[in-house]
Design an enzyme around this catalytic site. Sequence first.
Site, short mmCIF file in Angstrom:
data_model
loop_
_atom_site.label_atom_id
_atom_site.label_comp_id
_atom_site.label_asym_id
_atom_site.label_seq_id
_atom_site.Cartn_x
_atom_site.Cartn_y
_atom_site.Cartn_z
CD GLN A 1 47.79 56.41 47.66
OE1 GLN A 1 48.11 56.28 48.84
NE2 GLN A 1 46.81 55.72 47.11
NE ARG B 1 35.43 55.55 47.75
CZ ARG B 1 35.14 55.05 46.54
NH1 ARG B 1 35.03 55.85 45.50
NH2 ARG B 1 35.00 53.75 46.38
CG HIS C 1 39.89 42.88 54.22
ND1 HIS C 1 40.76 41.86 53.91
CD2 HIS C 1 40.58 44.03 54.00
CE1 HIS C 1 41.92 42.38 53.53
NE2 HIS C 1 41.82 43.70 53.58
CG ASP C 2 39.72 47.59 51.77
OD1 ASP C 2 40.38 46.54 51.93
OD2 ASP C 2 40.21 48.73 51.93
CB THR C 3 40.98 43.02 49.67
OG1 THR C 3 41.84 44.08 50.05
CG2 THR C 3 41.54 42.37 48.41
#
Length: 470
Positions: A304, A16, A237-239
């Site tokens: 998922q 996104r 890093h997304d986390t």
Amino acid sequence: MQQCNLAVDIGASSGRVIAGYLQNGKLQLEEVHRFDNKLIDLNNYFCWDIDRIYQEILMGIKSAVDNGYQPISLGIDTWAVDFVLLDENDMRLTDAVSYRDPRTDGMMEEVFSQISKERLYLETGIQFQKFNTMYQLQALKNSNPDLIEKATSFLMIPDYLNFLLTGKKVNEYTNATTTQLVNAFTKKWDIDLIEQLGFNSNMFMDIQPPESVIGNLRPELQEELGVDFNVILPATHDTGSAVVAVPEQENSIYISSGTWSLIGVENHFPICTTKALDYNFTNEGGADYRYRFLKNIMGLWMIQEVKRNFNDEFEFADFAAMAKGESFKSIVDVDDDRFLKPENMIEEIKAYCKETNQAIPQSPSEVAKCVFNSLAVSYQQAISQIEEIYEIDFPTIYVIGGGSKNEMLNQLIADTTGKTVIAGLSEATAIGNLIVQMMAIDQIDDMQQARQIIKHSFDLYTYAKVTMEG
């Protein structure tokens, strides 16, 4: 036009572009572009379609402008461990091979034959997972040693996307730590370790921390897009970005709930003890040079895949609703490698239950309840290990990320752990990304102010253990 910061937040299943800005002391968000992110088969490897991802970022920037925004900065975060290598002409030598590719099978053992597990953990503090960058590089060295020798640049996925935007090459700190090649104490590449493994140490770039300004868009992009702005390093890093958004760090554990579940606490120092090694915890770099002491375990990837196996007949909310009224009790070990990329997740779950002499789930509701129960038990085990290492009882769990919207799972976590669960911030990664950009250009003073803004900007929901009477 409304000035904004753009967060490019790319996960293992979707990406996104989110516009964020401060209004009356609150952080406002608007998603201006969304796209799927699926693995493709390239040269018999599972790969990310990196060129398409880059084009989607450009589309997101255009969409922001079309929606009346004037971007003043942009930051990119993605998943960890994956990378590309470039040659002296900055051409890609490797595809963006995914951590889900089986090329790393057996590579951990190969590395351990050269360097002891204990030394690796003492120096890097990073959790042992077979897809870590170290083992991907070992696999590449075995199959194409000449590529590593030819490489002049090692760029992780967000580093490479930043390079495409700006023409500048840097390695960002939080993502670099997940390679298992960064010294936990010096926060720099462990050159001795890299060279002992036979990797080319010259291909690694300078490590830059979150809040670093990389630079402006390349001139040709400025012309194509009709805008210019600074590209800034968030915690790429997304986390790392998600943890920035946790409103309270004292006396609380966080669960960043998405495709993966990352469970941990924030520290000002690494914990590289024998017990931390035994329990396979990691000390990943965080914003503000903090350490994220956490365990990376299975998350909503399983559901998922279950959804896909049912030919998308059900939505995610349907599985949560079905599981809520289901009494099925069987549990699987969600961290067994068999669940990483099975041919069919439902059949793999059934096979595990059969092999362990448990009831075999048959209906969609039983499969869903089995997955959610198993996740909750896995969380409880990780939390118990954290408390044992810290010798502290943490009363509160913050659940952030996309999985925080799953009320049934939040309640299950509260019931299983007996702790207060505070859930919300489903866009935690984008929020953390934006917050770091805003600190870099002095829109926000510091982390303390940032977390106050977050508290006042977003709704949080509390879950307590339900005590059965009678």
